[in-house]
Design a protein around this motif. Structure first.
Motif, PDB file in Angstrom:
ATOM      1  N   SER A  20     139.921 -37.896 -38.040  1.00 24.51           N
ATOM      2  CA  SER A  20     139.179 -39.444 -38.510  1.00 24.51           C
ATOM      3  C   SER A  20     140.028 -39.783 -40.047  1.00 24.51           C
ATOM      4  O   SER A  20     140.171 -40.881 -40.370  1.00 24.51           O
ATOM      5  CB  SER A  20     137.998 -39.786 -38.190  1.00 24.51           C
ATOM      6  OG  SER A  20     137.129 -39.054 -39.241  1.00 24.51           O
ATOM      7  N   LYS A  21     139.955 -38.778 -40.709  1.00 27.96           N
ATOM      8  CA  LYS A  21     140.458 -38.842 -42.078  1.00 27.96           C
ATOM      9  C   LYS A  21     141.492 -37.743 -42.290  1.00 27.96           C
ATOM     10  O   LYS A  21     141.621 -36.903 -41.667  1.00 27.96           O
ATOM     11  CB  LYS A  21     139.432 -39.017 -42.944  1.00 27.96           C
ATOM     12  CG  LYS A  21     138.675 -37.704 -43.118  1.00 27.96           C
ATOM     13  CD  LYS A  21     137.421 -38.066 -44.137  1.00 27.96           C
ATOM     14  CE  LYS A  21     136.698 -36.862 -44.191  1.00 27.96           C
ATOM     15  NZ  LYS A  21     135.612 -36.911 -45.436  1.00 27.96           N
ATOM     16  N   ASN A  22     142.358 -38.200 -43.147  1.00 26.81           N
ATOM     17  CA  ASN A  22     143.526 -37.260 -43.750  1.00 26.81           C
ATOM     18  C   ASN A  22     144.567 -36.928 -42.366  1.00 26.81           C
ATOM     19  O   ASN A  22     145.121 -35.901 -42.257  1.00 26.81           O
ATOM     20  CB  ASN A  22     143.078 -35.856 -43.939  1.00 26.81           C
ATOM     21  CG  ASN A  22     142.206 -36.109 -45.518  1.00 26.81           C
ATOM     22  OD1 ASN A  22     142.598 -36.868 -46.290  1.00 26.81           O
ATOM     23  ND2 ASN A  22     141.414 -35.272 -45.615  1.00 26.81           N
ATOM     24  N   THR A  23     144.592 -38.190 -41.692  1.00 30.33           N
ATOM     25  CA  THR A  23     145.641 -38.239 -40.606  1.00 30.33           C
ATOM     26  C   THR A  23     147.048 -38.187 -41.227  1.00 30.33           C
ATOM     27  O   THR A  23     147.272 -38.360 -42.380  1.00 30.33           O
ATOM     28  CB  THR A  23     145.546 -39.278 -39.700  1.00 30.33           C
ATOM     29  OG1 THR A  23     145.677 -40.256 -40.384  1.00 30.33           O
ATOM     30  CG2 THR A  23     144.176 -39.390 -39.087  1.00 30.33           C
ATOM     31  N   GLU A  26     148.186 -41.339 -42.601  1.00 32.92           N
ATOM     32  CA  GLU A  26     147.368 -41.818 -43.976  1.00 32.92           C
ATOM     33  C   GLU A  26     148.171 -40.790 -44.926  1.00 32.92           C
ATOM     34  O   GLU A  26     148.264 -41.420 -45.903  1.00 32.92           O
ATOM     35  CB  GLU A  26     146.035 -41.360 -43.777  1.00 32.92           C
ATOM     36  CG  GLU A  26     144.786 -42.131 -44.281  1.00 32.92           C
ATOM     37  CD  GLU A  26     143.592 -41.360 -43.823  1.00 32.92           C
ATOM     38  OE1 GLU A  26     142.926 -40.899 -44.946  1.00 32.92           O
ATOM     39  OE2 GLU A  26     143.095 -41.455 -42.997  1.00 32.92           O
ATOM     40  N   ARG A  30     149.649 -42.309 -48.385  1.00 33.10           N
ATOM     41  CA  ARG A  30     149.414 -41.945 -49.537  1.00 33.10           C
ATOM     42  C   ARG A  30     150.314 -41.130 -50.587  1.00 33.10           C
ATOM     43  O   ARG A  30     150.368 -41.635 -51.758  1.00 33.10           O
ATOM     44  CB  ARG A  30     148.057 -41.098 -49.526  1.00 33.10           C
ATOM     45  CG  ARG A  30     146.836 -41.804 -48.971  1.00 33.10           C
ATOM     46  CD  ARG A  30     145.611 -41.091 -48.673  1.00 33.10           C
ATOM     47  NE  ARG A  30     145.340 -39.680 -49.041  1.00 33.10           N
ATOM     48  CZ  ARG A  30     144.876 -38.811 -48.481  1.00 33.10           C
ATOM     49  NH1 ARG A  30     143.977 -39.446 -47.499  1.00 33.10           N
ATOM     50  NH2 ARG A  30     144.571 -37.411 -48.873  1.00 33.10           N
ATOM     51  N   VAL A  42     140.364 -42.572 -52.037  1.00 30.07           N
ATOM     52  CA  VAL A  42     140.567 -42.434 -50.568  1.00 30.07           C
ATOM     53  C   VAL A  42     138.955 -42.294 -50.021  1.00 30.07           C
ATOM     54  O   VAL A  42     138.155 -41.741 -50.532  1.00 30.07           O
ATOM     55  CB  VAL A  42     141.259 -41.084 -50.538  1.00 30.07           C
ATOM     56  CG1 VAL A  42     141.221 -40.490 -49.261  1.00 30.07           C
ATOM     57  CG2 VAL A  42     142.494 -40.754 -51.190  1.00 30.07           C
ATOM     58  N   ASN A  43     139.294 -42.842 -48.778  1.00 30.19           N
ATOM     59  CA  ASN A  43     138.004 -42.820 -48.146  1.00 30.19           C
ATOM     60  C   ASN A  43     136.569 -43.265 -48.619  1.00 30.19           C
ATOM     61  O   ASN A  43     135.795 -42.635 -48.768  1.00 30.19           O
ATOM     62  CB  ASN A  43     137.583 -41.411 -47.257  1.00 30.19           C
ATOM     63  CG  ASN A  43     138.891 -41.187 -46.534  1.00 30.19           C
ATOM     64  OD1 ASN A  43     139.542 -40.014 -46.685  1.00 30.19           O
ATOM     65  ND2 ASN A  43     139.252 -41.814 -45.538  1.00 30.19           N
ATOM     66  N   ASP A  52     140.533 -46.070 -45.759  1.00 22.56           N
ATOM     67  CA  ASP A  52     141.470 -45.099 -45.992  1.00 22.56           C
ATOM     68  C   ASP A  52     141.725 -44.954 -47.414  1.00 22.56           C
ATOM     69  O   ASP A  52     141.973 -43.977 -48.000  1.00 22.56           O
ATOM     70  CB  ASP A  52     142.621 -44.924 -45.062  1.00 22.56           C
ATOM     71  CG  ASP A  52     141.989 -45.062 -43.712  1.00 22.56           C
ATOM     72  OD1 ASP A  52     141.049 -44.276 -43.439  1.00 22.56           O
ATOM     73  OD2 ASP A  52     142.893 -45.741 -42.771  1.00 22.56           O
ATOM     74  N   PHE A  63     143.502 -49.565 -44.547  1.00 25.05           N
ATOM     75  CA  PHE A  63     143.316 -48.965 -43.368  1.00 25.05           C
ATOM     76  C   PHE A  63     144.535 -48.510 -42.632  1.00 25.05           C
ATOM     77  O   PHE A  63     145.509 -49.252 -42.387  1.00 25.05           O
ATOM     78  CB  PHE A  63     142.222 -49.728 -42.234  1.00 25.05           C
ATOM     79  CG  PHE A  63     141.195 -50.039 -42.898  1.00 25.05           C
ATOM     80  CD1 PHE A  63     140.113 -49.360 -42.739  1.00 25.05           C
ATOM     81  CD2 PHE A  63     141.036 -51.250 -43.612  1.00 25.05           C
ATOM     82  CE1 PHE A  63     138.732 -49.618 -43.427  1.00 25.05           C
ATOM     83  CE2 PHE A  63     139.785 -51.635 -44.034  1.00 25.05           C
ATOM     84  CZ  PHE A  63     138.699 -50.757 -43.821  1.00 25.05           C
ATOM     85  N   CYS A  64     144.788 -47.314 -42.263  1.00 20.18           N
ATOM     86  CA  CYS A  64     145.742 -46.839 -41.359  1.00 20.18           C
ATOM     87  C   CYS A  64     145.278 -46.462 -39.972  1.00 20.18           C
ATOM     88  O   CYS A  64     144.475 -45.688 -39.822  1.00 20.18           O
ATOM     89  CB  CYS A  64     146.150 -45.415 -41.975  1.00 20.18           C
ATOM     90  SG  CYS A  64     146.827 -45.481 -43.789  1.00 20.18           S
TER      91      CYS A  64
END
Length: 159
Positions: A20-23, A26, A30, A42-43, A52, A63-64
């Motif tokens: 759900s994060k650091n996809t 994303e 970044r 971040v987040n 994000d 948001f991504c």
């Protein structure tokens, strides 16, 4: 795919392994923003929806959004509508994706009510045209800087 259906266990394992994060999208966005000299958080958990990417000084939340999770898959698969796409899913997934879409709208409103600008990028758009996404971010940042009376030569305005 034929008539074969995946078992619940297999589907559960596949879906629960998705981050759900650091996809990938994303990280791509970044890194592209960082290369442009833009600095961000971040987040950011202090805001609704935990954006994000956040530019706190200029109140920009990014948001991504994953195409599947946020209801954009129908466009990628060249279907006529979200309803057509969802008709192929189980009730569980239809409900989950619809809740995500509703939550996205609610978060957008909450952030807007707090004075934040919100940018949402589809994962497919990030992967296909990262430069356009970066351009959109930079244009909004520039607009916010001008409104705040800052210029490019201002040392505190680097993102």
């Amino acid at each position: 795919m034929g008539d074969s259906k995946r078992s619940f266990e297999v589907t559960h394992r596949i879906m629960s392994s998705i981050k759900s994060k650091n996809t990938v999208p994303e990280l791509l966005l970044r890194k592209a923003l960082w290369r442009e000299g833009l600095r961000y958080r971040v987040n950011y958990s202090k805001l609704p929806g935990k954006p994000d990417i956040v530019f706190t000084k200029y109140k920009i939340a990014i948001f991504c959004d994953g195409d599947f999770w946020h209801g954009h898959n129908w466009v990628i698969r060249k279907m006529s509508s979200l309803d057509e796409e969802l008709s192929h899913y189980s009730e569980f997934w239809r409900n989950k994706i619809n809740r995500n879409i509703q939550r996205d709208a609610k978060v957008n409103k909450e952030l807007s009510d707090l004075g934040w600008d919100v940018l949402r990028f589809w994962e497919s758009d990030i992967k296909e045209d990262i430069n356009s996404c970066v351009k959109n971010v930079k244009e909004l940042l520039e607009t916010k800087k001008v409104r705040a009376g800052h210029t490019d030569s201002c040392s505190s305005c680097r993102g």
